[in-house]
Design an enzyme around this catalytic site. Sequence first.
Site, PDB file in Angstrom:
ATOM      1  N   HIS A 269      32.671  40.979  44.683  1.00 18.18           N
ATOM      2  CA  HIS A 269      32.875  40.449  46.024  1.00 18.18           C
ATOM      3  C   HIS A 269      34.360  40.234  46.249  1.00 18.18           C
ATOM      4  O   HIS A 269      35.157  40.318  45.313  1.00 18.18           O
ATOM      5  CB  HIS A 269      32.140  39.111  46.193  1.00 18.18           C
ATOM      6  CG  HIS A 269      32.628  38.052  45.267  1.00 18.18           C
ATOM      7  ND1 HIS A 269      32.218  37.968  43.935  1.00 18.18           N
ATOM      8  CD2 HIS A 269      33.531  37.040  45.441  1.00 18.18           C
ATOM      9  CE1 HIS A 269      32.836  36.965  43.356  1.00 18.18           C
ATOM     10  NE2 HIS A 269      33.634  36.376  44.233  1.00 18.18           N
TER      11      HIS A 269
ATOM     12  N   HIS B   9      41.694  40.646  46.544  1.00 16.43           N
ATOM     13  CA  HIS B   9      41.447  41.610  45.486  1.00 16.43           C
ATOM     14  C   HIS B   9      39.972  41.533  45.109  1.00 16.43           C
ATOM     15  O   HIS B   9      39.261  40.622  45.529  1.00 16.43           O
ATOM     16  CB  HIS B   9      42.316  41.303  44.260  1.00 16.43           C
ATOM     17  CG  HIS B   9      42.055  39.951  43.689  1.00 16.43           C
ATOM     18  ND1 HIS B   9      42.662  38.796  44.164  1.00 16.43           N
ATOM     19  CD2 HIS B   9      41.218  39.525  42.703  1.00 16.43           C
ATOM     20  CE1 HIS B   9      42.220  37.748  43.502  1.00 16.43           C
ATOM     21  NE2 HIS B   9      41.334  38.163  42.593  1.00 16.43           N
TER      22      HIS B   9
END
Length: 242
Positions: free
Chosen positions: A172, A83
Amino acid sequence: MGNEAHGAGLLGERARSARTGLDRRTPAGIARPLRSGTARGELMRLFVAIAPSAAALDELDALAGPLRAGRQDLRWTNREAWHVTLAFLGQVDESAANRLLRRLENAARRHHVFRLAFTGAGAFPTPARANVLWSGLSGDRAALAHLAESVAAGASRAGAPPPDKGRRFRPHLTLARCRMPADVTELVAALDGYQGPSWPADRIHLVRSRLGATEYPRFTTLGSWPLRPLDRDRGRDPGPDS
């Protein structure tokens, strides 16, 4: 467009993973009190995230496969749990978590759907002495940053301010963690030229993380709120307030 994002592992709408025990059910727009199964006064470890599309995760997972085989000293993350975190909220009591539901709904509806893609790689704090190996993001990073600001502002108003509030947002996807500082320079170089397929960021998810004896944490999605669909008149850009 929404179904494309929902196909992702952790935060999509598939069945429970036998490997990780992740609950991937995604209730949409919860506004009622949470029924978390926690004892009174117990804290919940929460974060808010967006879910990449299944196609984007599959391609990145295939690219990372050979790298995993060559670096078994690293603790590689599970593809089903991948995620992009908007805000880590840390330990939150149930009262604040319930106030958070409406704040996140408000934040989501102030922002339009936008597109992202995975690109390249890096490491925290440096590739030569890394604690985290990650894949970066390209696309509408400004929209992503604005959404993260709204989520953090809403969480603060709900009484669940992010512990790292004020720190620069560095979006990220975590590929691996290092038990001890490790040199991942070659891994970063191997992923440097990667440019993945574009995918829609079309909703936000409130997720509970349970740490246990297994290698992977157990994630449960407590709520999910769609962003505004794209239209011809997008109006003014939303600010961080929610």
